[in-house]
Design an enzyme around this catalytic site. Structure first.
Site, PDB file in Angstrom:
ATOM      1  N   TYR A  29      29.071  32.824  36.402  1.00 36.30           N
ATOM      2  CA  TYR A  29      29.561  32.947  35.019  1.00 36.30           C
ATOM      3  C   TYR A  29      28.466  32.879  33.963  1.00 36.30           C
ATOM      4  CZ  TYR A  29      34.053  32.208  37.306  1.00 36.30           C
ATOM      5  OH  TYR A  29      35.145  32.331  38.111  1.00 36.30           O
ATOM      6  N   ARG A  39      29.658  25.652  34.665  1.00 31.25           N
ATOM      7  CA  ARG A  39      30.481  25.944  35.835  1.00 31.25           C
ATOM      8  C   ARG A  39      29.921  27.159  36.581  1.00 31.25           C
ATOM      9  NH1 ARG A  39      35.953  29.509  35.194  1.00 31.25           N
ATOM     10  NH2 ARG A  39      36.632  29.239  37.334  1.00 31.25           N
ATOM     11  N   HIS A  66      38.199  39.726  32.676  1.00 32.65           N
ATOM     12  CA  HIS A  66      37.505  38.747  33.524  1.00 32.65           C
ATOM     13  C   HIS A  66      36.004  38.893  33.356  1.00 32.65           C
ATOM     14  CE1 HIS A  66      41.231  37.746  35.462  1.00 32.65           C
ATOM     15  NE2 HIS A  66      41.476  39.035  35.582  1.00 32.65           N
ATOM     16  N   PRO A 106      42.615  28.367  32.265  1.00 34.51           N
ATOM     17  CA  PRO A 106      41.997  27.207  32.892  1.00 34.51           C
ATOM     18  C   PRO A 106      40.522  27.376  33.245  1.00 34.51           C
ATOM     19  CG  PRO A 106      44.146  27.590  33.848  1.00 34.51           C
ATOM     20  CD  PRO A 106      43.882  28.724  32.893  1.00 34.51           C
ATOM     21  N   ASN A 107      39.777  26.343  32.925  1.00 33.08           N
ATOM     22  CA  ASN A 107      38.357  26.179  33.295  1.00 33.08           C
ATOM     23  C   ASN A 107      37.382  27.035  32.501  1.00 33.08           C
ATOM     24  OD1 ASN A 107      38.849  24.219  35.380  1.00 33.08           O
ATOM     25  ND2 ASN A 107      39.705  25.884  36.596  1.00 33.08           N
ATOM     26  N   ARG A 144      34.530  39.382  44.558  1.00 33.40           N
ATOM     27  CA  ARG A 144      34.235  37.966  44.791  1.00 33.40           C
ATOM     28  C   ARG A 144      34.454  37.609  46.259  1.00 33.40           C
ATOM     29  NH1 ARG A 144      34.895  34.652  40.035  1.00 33.40           N
ATOM     30  NH2 ARG A 144      34.474  32.904  41.432  1.00 33.40           N
ATOM     31  N   GLU A 170      43.911  42.700  30.182  1.00 32.14           N
ATOM     32  CA  GLU A 170      43.396  41.669  31.096  1.00 32.14           C
ATOM     33  C   GLU A 170      41.865  41.705  31.090  1.00 32.14           C
ATOM     34  OE1 GLU A 170      44.313  42.581  35.179  1.00 32.14           O
ATOM     35  OE2 GLU A 170      43.657  40.620  35.907  1.00 32.14           O
ATOM     36  N   ALA A 181      42.158  31.376  37.087  1.00 37.21           N
ATOM     37  CA  ALA A 181      42.768  31.457  38.419  1.00 37.21           C
ATOM     38  C   ALA A 181      44.264  31.784  38.374  1.00 37.21           C
ATOM     39  CB  ALA A 181      42.543  30.148  39.169  1.00 37.21           C
ATOM     40  N   ASN A 200      42.403  36.279  29.479  1.00 39.21           N
ATOM     41  CA  ASN A 200      41.693  35.949  30.715  1.00 39.21           C
ATOM     42  C   ASN A 200      42.372  34.690  31.251  1.00 39.21           C
ATOM     43  OD1 ASN A 200      40.100  35.125  32.787  1.00 39.21           O
ATOM     44  ND2 ASN A 200      38.157  35.268  31.675  1.00 39.21           N
TER      45      ASN A 200
HETATM   46  C1  DQA Z   1      37.863  34.618  36.022  1.00 41.91           C
HETATM   47  C2  DQA Z   1      38.024  34.962  37.496  1.00 41.91           C
HETATM   48  C3  DQA Z   1      39.036  34.051  38.168  1.00 41.91           C
HETATM   49  O1  DQA Z   1      39.176  34.373  39.534  1.00 41.91           O
HETATM   50  C4  DQA Z   1      38.584  32.613  38.059  1.00 41.91           C
HETATM   51  O2  DQA Z   1      39.559  31.758  38.612  1.00 41.91           O
HETATM   52  C5  DQA Z   1      38.243  32.215  36.675  1.00 41.91           C
HETATM   53  C6  DQA Z   1      37.512  33.156  35.836  1.00 41.91           C
HETATM   54  C7  DQA Z   1      36.746  35.443  35.353  1.00 41.91           C
HETATM   55  O3  DQA Z   1      36.713  35.493  34.120  1.00 41.91           O
HETATM   56  O4  DQA Z   1      35.905  36.024  36.044  1.00 41.91           O
HETATM   57  O5  DQA Z   1      38.495  31.090  36.269  1.00 41.91           O
HETATM   58  O6  DQA Z   1      39.076  34.898  35.346  1.00 41.91           O
END
Ligand code: DQA
Length: 148
Positions: A22, A17, A100, A9-10, A107, A98, A77, A74
């Site tokens: 990011y 964003r 990120h 997501p996102n 964070r 995993e 959230a 990835n």
């Molecule tokens: C993320 C970190 C997560 O906490 C966040 O919700 C994201 C992006 C990252 O790539 O840093 O959407 O996975």
């Protein structure tokens, strides 16, 4: 060798964003980066993104049906609360890494500090922007070479 790179997501909003966290590069830039870096390691990356948890689960399950050597994920959230993703990753018989972009442990919001998938993944790479993906690709490639 084919691998899956699954983004949750996102991540499609990259570039617009929270750019302070990011960065300005877009999701299309990220996909292109992953493909190039994977190719340099002799891997063919099937890069996907969805905002829907069930779609991510279906893609993970797809590794039972088609030949995939490993997965980078990835989950956005969902990292912090999706036990369904955790169970799916645990069920797979290919290594899952995993990834990120940001350093989740540093964070501001404390809910981000914990990953419910970390201990069922082969390894985790966090905090290096696009290069987190490269580090995970290198780790996967090395693991695959060792298992040959
Ligand atoms: C993320 C970190 C997560 O906490 C966040 O919700 C994201 C992006 C990252 O790539 O840093 O959407 O996975």
């Amino acid at each position: 060798m084919r691998i899956f790179v699954i983004n949750g997501p996102n991540l499609n909003l990259l570039g617009r964003r929270e750019v302070a966290i990011y960065g300005h590069k877009t999701y299309a830039d990220l996909e292109a980066y992953i493909r190039v870096e994977a190719k340099a390691l002799g891997l063919s990356a099937d890069v996907r993104q969805s905002n829907h948890e069930g779609v991510l689960l279906d893609w993970l399950h797809e590794t039972f049906r088609i030949k995939v050597a490993g997965v980078l994920i990835n989950p956005g959230a969902l990292t912090h609360y999706s036990y369904a993703l955790r169970d799916a990753i645990k069920a797979l018989d290919v290594p899952v890494y995993e990834v990120h972009l940001s350093d989740i442990k540093q964070r501001e919001e404390t809910f981000r500090h914990h990953s419910v998938i970390a201990d069922v993944c082969a390894d985790s790479f966090s905090g290096h922007g696009f290069e987190s993906y490269k580090a995970a690709l290198v780790a996967l490639s090395e693991a695959l070479q060792k298992s040959e």
